[in-house]
Scaffold this motif. Structure first.
Motif, PDB file in Angstrom:
ATOM      1  N   GLY A 293       0.806  -1.214   0.000  1.00  0.00           N
ATOM      2  CA  GLY A 293       0.000   0.000   0.000  1.00  0.00           C
ATOM      3  C   GLY A 293       0.837   1.261   0.000  1.00  0.00           C
ATOM      4  O   GLY A 293       0.384   2.310  -0.449  1.00  0.00           O
ATOM      5  N   LEU A 294       2.074   1.180   0.495  1.00  0.00           N
ATOM      6  CA  LEU A 294       2.976   2.334   0.505  1.00  0.00           C
ATOM      7  C   LEU A 294       4.379   1.996   0.007  1.00  0.00           C
ATOM      8  O   LEU A 294       5.066   2.863  -0.531  1.00  0.00           O
ATOM      9  CB  LEU A 294       3.072   2.927   1.923  1.00  0.00           C
ATOM     10  CG  LEU A 294       1.856   3.700   2.431  1.00  0.00           C
ATOM     11  CD1 LEU A 294       2.112   4.208   3.842  1.00  0.00           C
ATOM     12  CD2 LEU A 294       1.500   4.861   1.508  1.00  0.00           C
ATOM     13  N   VAL A 295       4.811   0.761   0.215  1.00  0.00           N
ATOM     14  CA  VAL A 295       6.169   0.360  -0.170  1.00  0.00           C
ATOM     15  C   VAL A 295       6.090  -0.950  -0.952  1.00  0.00           C
ATOM     16  O   VAL A 295       5.411  -1.891  -0.525  1.00  0.00           O
ATOM     17  CB  VAL A 295       7.077   0.181   1.068  1.00  0.00           C
ATOM     18  CG1 VAL A 295       8.483  -0.251   0.649  1.00  0.00           C
ATOM     19  CG2 VAL A 295       7.146   1.477   1.876  1.00  0.00           C
ATOM     20  N   SER A 296       6.786  -1.008  -2.073  1.00  0.00           N
ATOM     21  CA  SER A 296       6.766  -2.221  -2.893  1.00  0.00           C
ATOM     22  C   SER A 296       7.731  -3.262  -2.341  1.00  0.00           C
ATOM     23  O   SER A 296       8.665  -2.949  -1.595  1.00  0.00           O
ATOM     24  CB  SER A 296       7.148  -1.886  -4.338  1.00  0.00           C
ATOM     25  OG  SER A 296       8.517  -1.536  -4.425  1.00  0.00           O
ATOM     26  N   VAL A 297       7.490  -4.501  -2.736  1.00  0.00           N
ATOM     27  CA  VAL A 297       8.391  -5.589  -2.345  1.00  0.00           C
ATOM     28  C   VAL A 297       9.784  -5.325  -2.891  1.00  0.00           C
ATOM     29  O   VAL A 297      10.790  -5.489  -2.198  1.00  0.00           O
ATOM     30  CB  VAL A 297       7.851  -6.938  -2.860  1.00  0.00           C
ATOM     31  CG1 VAL A 297       8.889  -8.041  -2.683  1.00  0.00           C
ATOM     32  CG2 VAL A 297       6.560  -7.297  -2.134  1.00  0.00           C
ATOM     33  N   ARG A 298       9.844  -4.895  -4.146  1.00  0.00           N
ATOM     34  CA  ARG A 298      11.132  -4.633  -4.774  1.00  0.00           C
ATOM     35  C   ARG A 298      11.928  -3.577  -4.013  1.00  0.00           C
ATOM     36  O   ARG A 298      13.131  -3.699  -3.807  1.00  0.00           O
ATOM     37  CB  ARG A 298      10.916  -4.176  -6.214  1.00  0.00           C
ATOM     38  CG  ARG A 298      12.205  -3.884  -6.944  1.00  0.00           C
ATOM     39  CD  ARG A 298      11.944  -3.176  -8.265  1.00  0.00           C
ATOM     40  NE  ARG A 298      13.181  -2.575  -8.703  1.00  0.00           N
ATOM     41  CZ  ARG A 298      13.634  -1.411  -8.269  1.00  0.00           C
ATOM     42  NH1 ARG A 298      12.938  -0.722  -7.404  1.00  0.00           N
ATOM     43  NH2 ARG A 298      14.783  -0.931  -8.693  1.00  0.00           N
ATOM     44  N   SER A 299      11.253  -2.521  -3.573  1.00  0.00           N
ATOM     45  CA  SER A 299      11.935  -1.451  -2.849  1.00  0.00           C
ATOM     46  C   SER A 299      12.325  -1.884  -1.444  1.00  0.00           C
ATOM     47  O   SER A 299      13.244  -1.327  -0.846  1.00  0.00           O
ATOM     48  CB  SER A 299      11.031  -0.213  -2.781  1.00  0.00           C
ATOM     49  OG  SER A 299      11.734   0.919  -2.318  1.00  0.00           O
ATOM     50  N   SER A 300      11.638  -2.882  -0.903  1.00  0.00           N
ATOM     51  CA  SER A 300      11.912  -3.348   0.462  1.00  0.00           C
ATOM     52  C   SER A 300      13.176  -4.186   0.555  1.00  0.00           C
ATOM     53  O   SER A 300      13.729  -4.359   1.642  1.00  0.00           O
ATOM     54  CB  SER A 300      10.732  -4.188   0.985  1.00  0.00           C
ATOM     55  OG  SER A 300       9.548  -3.434   1.035  1.00  0.00           O
TER      56      SER A 300
END
Length: 356
Positions: A293-300
């Motif tokens: 909802g705010l942060v993508s898996v890729r960015s995490s």
């Protein structure tokens, strides 16, 4: 279809790139350590590889690269967990706090950011420190306060030297911790960080932040900044969460510390009809793929990626689960697949198994 998504669907689906919008960003302050040109060149090459998207939005298989899918591993509390040797520091995200009191005094119980997490650690004998940094200040400002608070709250060891700690950070708190470790370089006499575990931290920015600045526009943005300044509200954090800032500035000058172990978790959910994350999730799903909802898996993903928590939103991760959803789970109307306290106890147990 929301107008934001219709506009995105109308655009060509080319290889995704960080936002190129032009808006004012605060530059990170130079760190205290000197680096030669050659070593800085190596860092730039490493961070360029880390930041480049590793999937093609047109490739469904690549979009669904969630790593280890965590579905119901943390549905229930266990009687016992392995206890890490080192205390844990909890670092909150954007707009966060340690404990919030709506009225002066102690007439009403405070609202905790880490709802029930600190209590879960304490009940299992795990030393835990919660911190509170400026809610919307820049990363460098938040990192300085984070370092000061750890130094003041962490008791010194018996030999008088600083103690070693593990940091567990949610959302933007992971960026604060990375900056503190890499750029502020806490003295070993204060404390030494052995590990950093980030949970849904936007290491490569968030397209939700990109859309916010795109909607505001370059003409209106300076007026909003002036208004916030008059109200004495920090605003440095907002532009620093964009993909452009993280790609072109932050990750280039904040490399990993070789003596710190980095772990990370992400989350993916499909928000319900009335969820506050419904619009942002749809936007990010088109641009970045699975997200909370705010942060993508890729960015995490940063350091050793330990898996994606399935069906979990950004606020579920700190035990701010929707009350209706909780009630439905208790009544058996839906299956409960996630218990935040069980998750954080398992994270601590994982650190114990790593020798921390």
């Amino acid at each position: 279809m929301p107008w934001r998504l219709s506009r995105l669907h109308a655009a060509p689906r080319a290889q995704w790139r960080p936002s190129q919008d032009k808006f004012t960003t605060r530059q990170l302050r130079p760190g205290p350590r000197y680096r030669s040109t050659s070593s800085q060149h190596q860092i730039d090459n490493q961070t360029n590889q880390l930041n480049r998207p590793n999937y093609n939005p047109n490739n469904e298989e690549s979009l669904s690269d969630l790593g280890h899918k965590i579905v119901s591993d943390y549905a229930h509390l266990r009687p016992k967990y392995e206890i890490p040797k080192l205390p844990i520091v909890l670092a909150h995200g954007l707009l966060g706090f340690d404990e919030l009191h709506l009225l002066p005094g102690n007439f009403l119980p405070g609202i905790a950011y880490w709802r029930g997490i600190r209590e879960a650690y304490e009940s299992h004998g795990i030393p835990c420190i919660t911190t509170a940094v400026p809610r919307t200040a820049s990363i460098s400002e938040r990192a300085q306060v984070l370092m000061d608070q750890i130094s003041s709250k962490l008791p010194t060891s018996k030999d008088g030297k600083g103690r070693e700690v593990n940091i567990i950070a949610h959302s933007m708190g992971g960026l604060d911790a990375r900056y503190m470790i890499s750029r502020l370089c806490p003295s070993p006499d204060l404390f030494r960080i052995r590990s950093l575990t980030t949970i849904a931290t936007p290491h490569r920015g968030s397209s939700a932040a990109d859309m916010l600045f795109r909607d505001i526009g370059p003409d209106l943005l300076p007026h909003i900044y002036r208004l916030l300044s008059r109200m004495k509200i920090d605003y440095g954090a907002f532009s620093q969460l964009t993909t452009k800032y993280m790609y072109e500035h932050f990750n280039r000058v904040v490399p990993n510390h070789p003596e710190v172990k980095y772990f990370s978790y992400g989350a993916s959910a499909t928000p319900h009809l009335f969820s506050a994350f419904r619009i942002s999730h749809g936007l990010m799903d088109v641009i970045e793929g699975p997200n909370d909802g705010l942060v993508s898996v890729r960015s995490s993903k940063w350091g050793e990626y330990r898996g994606t928590l399935m069906g979990i939103t950004h606020l579920d991760l700190i035990n701010w689960t929707n009350r209706i959803k909780l009630l439905a789970g208790r009544l058996g109307l839906i299956e409960q697949t996630f218990n935040a306290q069980a998750f954080y106890l398992a994270v601590a147990e994982g650190l114990a198994k790593e020798g921390f």
